[in-house]
Scaffold this motif. Structure first.
Motif, short mmCIF file in Angstrom:
data_model
loop_
_atom_site.label_atom_id
_atom_site.label_comp_id
_atom_site.label_asym_id
_atom_site.label_seq_id
_atom_site.Cartn_x
_atom_site.Cartn_y
_atom_site.Cartn_z
N ARG A 41 0.79 -1.20 0.00
CA ARG A 41 0.00 0.00 0.00
C ARG A 41 0.84 1.28 0.00
O ARG A 41 1.65 1.52 0.87
N ALA A 50 1.00 14.88 2.57
CA ALA A 50 2.23 15.08 3.35
C ALA A 50 1.78 15.72 4.65
O ALA A 50 0.81 16.47 4.68
N ASN A 308 -1.48 15.02 14.07
CA ASN A 308 -0.81 15.27 15.35
C ASN A 308 -1.75 15.01 16.53
O ASN A 308 -1.35 14.43 17.53
#
Ligand SMILES: Cc1cc2nc3c(=O)[nH]c(=O)nc-3n(C[C@H](O)[C@H](O)[C@H](O)COP(=O)(O)OP(=O)(O)OC[C@H]3O[C@@H](n4cnc5c(N)ncnc54)[C@H](O)[C@@H]3O)c2cc1C
Length: 410
Positions: A41, A50, A308
């Protein structure tokens, strides 16, 4: 016959893979189930995504011993420039500028940009070294039930799994949350993020830009070399128009919007688009079930905080479960899981609200609001104390943070 495991992780994306490594490193027996084929994958081609990894996420990866393998494919963030549009000259204003030397601890970069494909590939390569991680890829959960102190799950490939705890890392539209009957709140932003990478003639000098435009924010994130990742948000109608442009017109449109001194720019790979919605689950836990990452909260990407936040969930639930296991507590009990919900609920809701307010404030053409926000950003730029507080917030350094985010082992 049931397969026995202590923790079943539903979803093998970055949050799920990181959690599996954390729990396995601390001696727990983990099964991870993922519909896509994990081995191949996203291993070779750019899929558009990104991530801006916060300083604390970097510390967490370091503590888990998974940063060294990612380092060569990452770009440090040394500067962040935030601009609002100036209608008189079509140039960004540089209203707010953060530099790592004035802001971060120990002169560290403020964060790092890493492409999804490298992150996933590296995390997967690490999974394989653990005997206590069982991987079920090309399979998904079709049902689960909780009784007699265990969770029983059924897979699309006909397997039955008995676990002490199920952790849903299955993103927005989480089936785990639906099985647990946990309601979802949220709304459609009527915005789409157009995502691509660009090659450019001149260096970016490790600077990340956030440009606020009336139709939505644009992030230009530095990648290794003369490449940058673009997250370009427009209202749905404009985004649909831009999506069908040919490459030449697409890039001309983008160039006129960003107007940065990067020299000639061209597309590096394909373009992608992500419709934006805000989602928050009413609860993050139920009996023997916990939700982590986007399955619990999906926020606007403008601050680059979604992953995050998810990795903070991973560090928090990891710390709670590992400590509970060491003390001999039942890791799937409501008493243990409640600690996780109490720890994470407030911060994630605040982040969802903050990104929502910033998006609404900046993404409009109201002259009064624009003047006030521009003045506000200029004031902020002059105020070192507030700037430091803000960047510490973005780096994830404020508040009651889990041990891993301080770079310490549990
Ligand atoms: C345009 C854009 C830019 C962004 N940029 C940033 C950034 O710079 N920094 C940042 O921190 N965040 C960023 N984010 C947010 C970030 O992408 C998400 O928060 C993050 O990817 C969520 O990860 P996850 O593991 O929770 O969910 P996902 O990545 O959605 O993964 C869910 C996984 O669950 C699997 N799954 C689904 N259903 C099942 C099932 N029934 N059984 C088993 N498995 C299942 C899926 O196949 C998938 O692998 C951005 C988001 C967008 C849209």
């Amino acid at each position: 016959m049931y397969k026995n495991t202590q923790v079943l992780i539903v979803g093998g994306s970055i949050n799920g893979l990181t959690l599996a490594i954390l729990l396995a490193q601390n001696g727990l027996d983990v099964t991870i189930i993922e519909p896509k084929k994990l081995t191949s994958r996203g291993l070779s081609s750019f899929d558009g995504r990104a991530y801006a990894l916060a300083l604390t996420t970097h510390k967490m990866f370091n503590a888990l011993n998974i940063w060294d393998g990612l380092k060569m494919n990452s770009e440090p963030i040394l500067d962040i420039k935030i601009d609002a549009p100036n209608d008189r000259v079509n140039k960004p204003n540089s209203l707010l500028h953060f530099n790592h030397l004035e802001m971060a601890e120990d002169e560290n970069p403020m964060g790092y940009i890493v492409e999804d494909r490298y992150l996933r590939k590296y995390l997967f390569s690490q999974l394989k070294s653990f005997k206590n991680i069982n991987i079920m890829d090309e399979s998904y959960i079709t049902d689960c039930e909780v009784n007699n102190g265990h969770a029983f799950s059924f897979s699309s490939t006909g397997e039955k799994i008995k676990s002490n705890l199920i952790i849903g890392c299955d993103g927005k539209n989480s089936v785990t949350a639906n099985f647990a009957n946990i309601n979802e709140f949220g709304w459609d932003y009527n915005q789409t993020s157009l995502v691509c990478a660009i090659d450019h003639e001149k260096p970016h000098n490790s600077c990340a830009y956030q440009l606020f435009k009336p139709s939505g924010p644009i992030a230009i994130l530095p990648l290794p070399g003369n490449r940058s990742s673009i997250v370009w948000t427009e209202d749905n109608k404009t985004a649909a128009f831009i999506t069908q442009l040919n490459k030449k017109d697409y890039i001309a449109n983008l160039n006129s919007k960003i107007n940065l001194d990067l020299g000639k720019i061209s597309l590096s790979g394909k373009q992608f688009s992500y419709p934006l919605i805000l989602t928050l689950r009413e609860y993050f836990i139920s009996d023997r079930i916990a939700l982590v990452g986007d399955s619990a909260h999906g926020i606007h990407p403008l601050a680059g905080q979604g992953l995050n936040l998810g990795l903070r969930d991973v560090a928090s639930i990891g710390e709670i479960i590992i400590n509970a296991h060491r003390r001999g507590e039942d890791i799937g009990s409501l008493a243990v899981l409640k600690r996780y919900e109490t720890w994470r609920r407030f911060e994630t809701s605040m982040m969802a609200a903050t990104t929502d307010i910033i998006n609404k404030t900046f993404s409009n053409n109201n002259m009064i609001l624009k003047t006030v926000t521009n003045l506000g950003l200029r004031f902020l730029n002059e105020n070192q104390f507030l700037k430091k507080h803000l960047i510490r917030e973005a780096a994830g350094l404020n508040g009651n943070i889990p041990k891993l985010l301080k770079g310490k082992l549990i």
